[in-house]
Design a protein around this motif. Sequence first.
Motif, PDB file in Angstrom:
ATOM      1  N   TRP A  19       0.811  -1.214   0.000  1.00 42.75           N
ATOM      2  CA  TRP A  19       0.000   0.000   0.000  1.00 42.75           C
ATOM      3  C   TRP A  19       0.846   1.267   0.000  1.00 42.75           C
ATOM      4  CZ3 TRP A  19      -3.352  -3.247  -1.221  1.00 42.75           C
ATOM      5  CH2 TRP A  19      -3.723  -4.319  -0.427  1.00 42.75           C
ATOM      6  N   SER A  61      -6.819   2.280   1.140  1.00 40.75           N
ATOM      7  CA  SER A  61      -5.613   1.730   1.751  1.00 40.75           C
ATOM      8  C   SER A  61      -5.210   2.519   3.005  1.00 40.75           C
ATOM      9  CB  SER A  61      -4.456   1.682   0.751  1.00 40.75           C
ATOM     10  OG  SER A  61      -4.004   2.978   0.397  1.00 40.75           O
ATOM     11  N   GLU A 122      -7.403  -5.340   8.049  1.00 43.42           N
ATOM     12  CA  GLU A 122      -7.208  -5.163   6.615  1.00 43.42           C
ATOM     13  C   GLU A 122      -7.907  -6.292   5.870  1.00 43.42           C
ATOM     14  OE1 GLU A 122      -3.196  -4.111   5.059  1.00 43.42           O
ATOM     15  OE2 GLU A 122      -3.370  -6.127   4.207  1.00 43.42           O
ATOM     16  N   SER A 124      -8.428  -7.615   1.994  1.00 45.43           N
ATOM     17  CA  SER A 124      -7.915  -7.387   0.640  1.00 45.43           C
ATOM     18  C   SER A 124      -8.095  -8.640  -0.201  1.00 45.43           C
ATOM     19  CB  SER A 124      -6.434  -6.987   0.678  1.00 45.43           C
ATOM     20  OG  SER A 124      -5.638  -8.040   1.191  1.00 45.43           O
ATOM     21  N   ARG A 139       0.568  -5.750  -4.124  1.00 44.30           N
ATOM     22  CA  ARG A 139       0.212  -4.669  -3.206  1.00 44.30           C
ATOM     23  C   ARG A 139       1.276  -3.575  -3.134  1.00 44.30           C
ATOM     24  NH1 ARG A 139      -0.658  -8.326   1.923  1.00 44.30           N
ATOM     25  NH2 ARG A 139       1.408  -8.874   1.219  1.00 44.30           N
ATOM     26  N   VAL A 149      -8.666  -3.328  -1.480  1.00 45.89           N
ATOM     27  CA  VAL A 149      -8.357  -3.321  -0.054  1.00 45.89           C
ATOM     28  C   VAL A 149      -9.326  -2.385   0.664  1.00 45.89           C
ATOM     29  CG1 VAL A 149      -6.678  -1.426  -0.244  1.00 45.89           C
ATOM     30  CG2 VAL A 149      -6.513  -3.026   1.667  1.00 45.89           C
ATOM     31  N   ARG A 151      -8.958  -0.859   4.697  1.00 46.72           N
ATOM     32  CA  ARG A 151      -8.273  -0.914   5.985  1.00 46.72           C
ATOM     33  C   ARG A 151      -9.107  -0.128   6.990  1.00 46.72           C
ATOM     34  NH1 ARG A 151      -3.224   1.232   6.226  1.00 46.72           N
ATOM     35  NH2 ARG A 151      -2.541  -0.366   7.666  1.00 46.72           N
TER      36      ARG A 151
END
Length: 190
Positions: A19, A61, A122, A124, A139, A149, A151
């Motif tokens: 990220w 992210s 997270e 993803s 990523r 993703v 978060r």
Amino acid sequence: MTSCRQLEIQFEDQNPQKWCHPLKEEAFAAFMRKENPTVHKVFDERSLFSPLLFGKFFDPSDAFPLWEFESDVLLSNLHSSGQRSVDWSQTDADYVLKAELPGIGLGNNTIQVCIEGGKVLEISGQWRQHKDPKKQDWRSSHWWEHGYVRRLELPENSDWRKLEANVKNDVLLEIRIPKTYLDGDKPQAS
């Protein structure tokens, strides 16, 4: 027939570079103009993984303090149109997140749930194979071209070690995070 699959929770991710390329609003707009139906399913404004989920652009992210907000308020634009595919709440015992996953054939697509340092949840997944042999992890570059993703900051009183994540019928993700209580803080049974 309902199928339910429990997801393995990862507690350590060894990739410090993930990220590292933030998704900017201009890059997202250009990416969405590509007329790719899969891209539109993954990043639809109702998707948990959309940067526009909360009514204005927010890079998925970046960790977001989801449980500080009521879902009815934050998603009021989707709630009023009946197009809501994400919901979260809390009970006396736990925090709950429910989200429809992008309909992109999850049989070939893996979803991962990871806890970072006990502070960030997270979620993803990869929807297209990364073809650059020099970069091992999708990523680490323009991740939105290969995956998705979201978060989320974990509440301070979450017992993240006991988090459970399940996928029902390859469509509905449900995450439950038990709450921890200090002595005397636990709600009384009625």
